[in-house]
Motif scaffolding. Structure first.
Motif, PDB file in Angstrom:
ATOM      1  N   LEU A 150      -9.517  12.399  -8.203  1.00  0.00           N
ATOM      2  CA  LEU A 150      -8.711  13.206  -7.286  1.00  0.00           C
ATOM      3  C   LEU A 150      -7.306  12.643  -7.156  1.00  0.00           C
ATOM      4  O   LEU A 150      -6.325  13.396  -7.135  1.00  0.00           O
ATOM      5  CB  LEU A 150      -9.379  13.278  -5.906  1.00  0.00           C
ATOM      6  CG  LEU A 150      -8.580  14.048  -4.847  1.00  0.00           C
ATOM      7  CD1 LEU A 150      -8.327  15.490  -5.281  1.00  0.00           C
ATOM      8  CD2 LEU A 150      -9.288  14.007  -3.500  1.00  0.00           C
ATOM      9  N   LEU A 151      -7.185  11.327  -7.092  1.00  0.00           N
ATOM     10  CA  LEU A 151      -5.855  10.726  -6.995  1.00  0.00           C
ATOM     11  C   LEU A 151      -5.022  11.075  -8.226  1.00  0.00           C
ATOM     12  O   LEU A 151      -3.845  11.440  -8.103  1.00  0.00           O
ATOM     13  CB  LEU A 151      -5.970   9.212  -6.841  1.00  0.00           C
ATOM     14  CG  LEU A 151      -4.653   8.436  -6.751  1.00  0.00           C
ATOM     15  CD1 LEU A 151      -3.809   8.911  -5.577  1.00  0.00           C
ATOM     16  CD2 LEU A 151      -4.924   6.929  -6.626  1.00  0.00           C
ATOM     17  N   ASP A 152      -5.606  10.989  -9.412  1.00  0.00           N
ATOM     18  CA  ASP A 152      -4.882  11.356 -10.635  1.00  0.00           C
ATOM     19  C   ASP A 152      -4.504  12.834 -10.610  1.00  0.00           C
ATOM     20  O   ASP A 152      -3.405  13.211 -11.037  1.00  0.00           O
ATOM     21  CB  ASP A 152      -5.746  11.069 -11.872  1.00  0.00           C
ATOM     22  CG  ASP A 152      -5.990   9.585 -12.079  1.00  0.00           C
ATOM     23  OD1 ASP A 152      -5.124   8.785 -11.673  1.00  0.00           O
ATOM     24  OD2 ASP A 152      -7.038   9.221 -12.626  1.00  0.00           O
ATOM     25  N   PHE A 153      -5.405  13.673 -10.133  1.00  0.00           N
ATOM     26  CA  PHE A 153      -5.136  15.111 -10.051  1.00  0.00           C
ATOM     27  C   PHE A 153      -3.964  15.396  -9.106  1.00  0.00           C
ATOM     28  O   PHE A 153      -3.061  16.181  -9.429  1.00  0.00           O
ATOM     29  CB  PHE A 153      -6.395  15.836  -9.565  1.00  0.00           C
ATOM     30  CG  PHE A 153      -6.229  17.310  -9.368  1.00  0.00           C
ATOM     31  CD1 PHE A 153      -6.260  18.184 -10.455  1.00  0.00           C
ATOM     32  CD2 PHE A 153      -6.056  17.837  -8.094  1.00  0.00           C
ATOM     33  CE1 PHE A 153      -6.104  19.547 -10.274  1.00  0.00           C
ATOM     34  CE2 PHE A 153      -5.898  19.208  -7.907  1.00  0.00           C
ATOM     35  CZ  PHE A 153      -5.930  20.065  -8.995  1.00  0.00           C
TER      36      PHE A 153
ATOM     37  N   LYS B 255      -9.682   3.236  -5.114  1.00  0.00           N
ATOM     38  CA  LYS B 255     -10.930   3.171  -5.874  1.00  0.00           C
ATOM     39  C   LYS B 255     -11.945   2.247  -5.200  1.00  0.00           C
ATOM     40  O   LYS B 255     -13.141   2.529  -5.177  1.00  0.00           O
ATOM     41  CB  LYS B 255     -10.645   2.700  -7.304  1.00  0.00           C
ATOM     42  CG  LYS B 255      -9.964   3.757  -8.168  1.00  0.00           C
ATOM     43  CD  LYS B 255      -9.868   3.286  -9.617  1.00  0.00           C
ATOM     44  CE  LYS B 255      -9.399   4.405 -10.530  1.00  0.00           C
ATOM     45  NZ  LYS B 255      -9.380   3.981 -11.956  1.00  0.00           N
ATOM     46  N   PHE B 256     -11.471   1.150  -4.641  1.00  0.00           N
ATOM     47  CA  PHE B 256     -12.343   0.214  -3.929  1.00  0.00           C
ATOM     48  C   PHE B 256     -13.039   0.899  -2.756  1.00  0.00           C
ATOM     49  O   PHE B 256     -14.211   0.633  -2.466  1.00  0.00           O
ATOM     50  CB  PHE B 256     -11.511  -0.972  -3.436  1.00  0.00           C
ATOM     51  CG  PHE B 256     -12.176  -1.806  -2.376  1.00  0.00           C
ATOM     52  CD1 PHE B 256     -13.070  -2.810  -2.711  1.00  0.00           C
ATOM     53  CD2 PHE B 256     -11.897  -1.580  -1.027  1.00  0.00           C
ATOM     54  CE1 PHE B 256     -13.690  -3.579  -1.726  1.00  0.00           C
ATOM     55  CE2 PHE B 256     -12.514  -2.343  -0.037  1.00  0.00           C
ATOM     56  CZ  PHE B 256     -13.409  -3.340  -0.389  1.00  0.00           C
TER      57      PHE B 256
ATOM     58  N   LEU C  80       0.835  -1.205   0.000  1.00  0.00           N
ATOM     59  CA  LEU C  80       0.000   0.000   0.000  1.00  0.00           C
ATOM     60  C   LEU C  80       0.866   1.250   0.000  1.00  0.00           C
ATOM     61  O   LEU C  80       0.538   2.249  -0.647  1.00  0.00           O
ATOM     62  CB  LEU C  80      -0.918  -0.013   1.228  1.00  0.00           C
ATOM     63  CG  LEU C  80      -2.112   0.943   1.222  1.00  0.00           C
ATOM     64  CD1 LEU C  80      -3.077   0.603   0.094  1.00  0.00           C
ATOM     65  CD2 LEU C  80      -2.839   0.890   2.564  1.00  0.00           C
ATOM     66  N   ALA C  81       1.989   1.187   0.699  1.00  0.00           N
ATOM     67  CA  ALA C  81       2.878   2.346   0.793  1.00  0.00           C
ATOM     68  C   ALA C  81       3.792   2.497  -0.415  1.00  0.00           C
ATOM     69  O   ALA C  81       4.164   3.622  -0.772  1.00  0.00           O
ATOM     70  CB  ALA C  81       3.724   2.239   2.064  1.00  0.00           C
ATOM     71  N   ASN C  82       4.131   1.381  -1.060  1.00  0.00           N
ATOM     72  CA  ASN C  82       5.188   1.422  -2.080  1.00  0.00           C
ATOM     73  C   ASN C  82       4.765   1.045  -3.493  1.00  0.00           C
ATOM     74  O   ASN C  82       5.546   1.227  -4.426  1.00  0.00           O
ATOM     75  CB  ASN C  82       6.332   0.493  -1.656  1.00  0.00           C
ATOM     76  CG  ASN C  82       6.941   0.899  -0.329  1.00  0.00           C
ATOM     77  OD1 ASN C  82       7.279   2.052  -0.136  1.00  0.00           O
ATOM     78  ND2 ASN C  82       7.060  -0.048   0.586  1.00  0.00           N
ATOM     79  N   ASP C  83       3.557   0.527  -3.656  1.00  0.00           N
ATOM     80  CA  ASP C  83       3.101   0.091  -4.974  1.00  0.00           C
ATOM     81  C   ASP C  83       1.949   0.994  -5.430  1.00  0.00           C
ATOM     82  O   ASP C  83       0.817   0.824  -4.978  1.00  0.00           O
ATOM     83  CB  ASP C  83       2.638  -1.366  -4.893  1.00  0.00           C
ATOM     84  CG  ASP C  83       2.215  -1.933  -6.246  1.00  0.00           C
ATOM     85  OD1 ASP C  83       1.969  -1.135  -7.178  1.00  0.00           O
ATOM     86  OD2 ASP C  83       2.111  -3.164  -6.370  1.00  0.00           O
TER      87      ASP C  83
ATOM     88  N   PHE D  38      -2.068   0.761  -4.509  1.00  0.00           N
ATOM     89  CA  PHE D  38      -2.715   1.847  -3.759  1.00  0.00           C
ATOM     90  C   PHE D  38      -3.929   2.371  -4.524  1.00  0.00           C
ATOM     91  O   PHE D  38      -4.998   2.599  -3.938  1.00  0.00           O
ATOM     92  CB  PHE D  38      -1.738   2.996  -3.509  1.00  0.00           C
ATOM     93  CG  PHE D  38      -2.379   4.153  -2.785  1.00  0.00           C
ATOM     94  CD1 PHE D  38      -2.467   4.167  -1.408  1.00  0.00           C
ATOM     95  CD2 PHE D  38      -2.931   5.213  -3.496  1.00  0.00           C
ATOM     96  CE1 PHE D  38      -3.087   5.214  -0.739  1.00  0.00           C
ATOM     97  CE2 PHE D  38      -3.562   6.261  -2.842  1.00  0.00           C
ATOM     98  CZ  PHE D  38      -3.634   6.263  -1.454  1.00  0.00           C
ATOM     99  N   LYS D  39      -3.774   2.546  -5.824  1.00  0.00           N
ATOM    100  CA  LYS D  39      -4.889   3.047  -6.633  1.00  0.00           C
ATOM    101  C   LYS D  39      -6.058   2.074  -6.606  1.00  0.00           C
ATOM    102  O   LYS D  39      -7.228   2.487  -6.539  1.00  0.00           O
ATOM    103  CB  LYS D  39      -4.422   3.285  -8.077  1.00  0.00           C
ATOM    104  CG  LYS D  39      -5.442   3.985  -8.956  1.00  0.00           C
ATOM    105  CD  LYS D  39      -4.828   4.371 -10.295  1.00  0.00           C
ATOM    106  CE  LYS D  39      -5.800   5.206 -11.119  1.00  0.00           C
ATOM    107  NZ  LYS D  39      -5.180   5.663 -12.395  1.00  0.00           N
TER     108      LYS D  39
END
Length: 251
Positions: A215-218, A155-156, A143-146, A150-151
């Motif tokens: 938002l994550l992409d932004f 999204k989930f 979760l911290a490094n991939d 994480f994405k």
């Protein structure tokens, strides 16, 4: 699988869970398809292979029985979920709980289904609490490094925490989970605080799925880019909330 990246190991686990194929076979098909799970699975079945059902792990099944809801034996309910997460040695507010819920295909907060529980732990090759604790530690690292993992978890989370029967996420819930997941993804604490101030004091609207996802992409591709706001394309396919936020930042 020690030579594989975490993303590649995740792909192998997904392929094996979907087909019942061995790790070696999964790795071969995935390498032949540039690590695209969907294409690799298609090629696997196109080759004439058939799914090999995994026998339910007795140990995983027994663990499920320990925590199951007495009124609905096909699920682990809220009380069982709390006890189970605590027995894994994880704080309920730890983001890795969301990663675990994603891997076990939990339908909503405070619930695991029997099918998702067994399938998820089989895919992670863990059938005892000590093994599960190690798997959770690995999920936390991923979760911290991939970024791809994480994405997936991010999204989930939208559907996982969304109130039943609703299409949008209440703003206070969105803010709570942005603080949990995205605060350290923003380039600075100041920018994150400005986003929270903007959505709570100016925008003041519930959050639809496209806003949540984008938002994550932004944050990564605009705020986190070398050119920052100068890289923002107002004519791009961004929801209007991002146009408004950029204007807010430029005041």
């Amino acid at each position: 699988m020690s030579s594989l990246t975490s993303a590649q190991r995740n792909a192998v686990n997904q392929f094996a869970a979907a087909t019942g194929a061995s790790t070696r076979s999964a790795t071969t098909y995935l390498r032949n398809n540039a690590w695209n799970v969907e294409r690799a699975v298609d090629e696997y079945y196109d080759s004439g292979a058939t799914a090999t059902p995994k026998k339910e792990s007795k140990a995983v099944l027994e663990l499920f029985e320990t925590y199951k809801d007495p009124e609905d034996p096909s699920t682990i309910g809220i009380d069982g979920t709390i006890n189970y997460i605590q027995d894994l040695g994880v704080a309920l507010e730890d983001p890795v709980v969301l990663a675990l819920a994603c891997k076990l295909e939990a339908p909503t907060m405070g619930q695991f289904t029997k099918q998702g529980f067994i399938k998820g732990w089989q895919s992670m090759n863990a059938d005892t609490i000590p093994k599960m604790k190690k798997a959770v530690e690995s999920l936390s690292t991923d979760l911290a490094n991939d970024p791809a993992f994480f994405k997936q978890v991010y999204k989930f989370t939208f559907g996982f925490v969304r109130p039943h029967g609703q299409r949008i996420l209440p703003l206070d819930t969105a803010v709570e989970y942005w603080k949990l997941l995205l605060e350290d993804k923003f380039p600075s604490q100041d920018l994150f605080c400005k986003w929270i101030t903007f959505v709570t004091e100016e925008h003041k609207k519930a959050v639809p799925k496209d806003t949540w996802n984008m938002l994550l992409d932004f944050v990564v591709n605009v705020l986190g880019s070398d050119n920052g706001l100068d890289s923002y394309d107002a004519e791009g396919a961004w929801p209007s909330i991002f146009d408004e936020f950029v204007a807010y930042l430029r005041r």
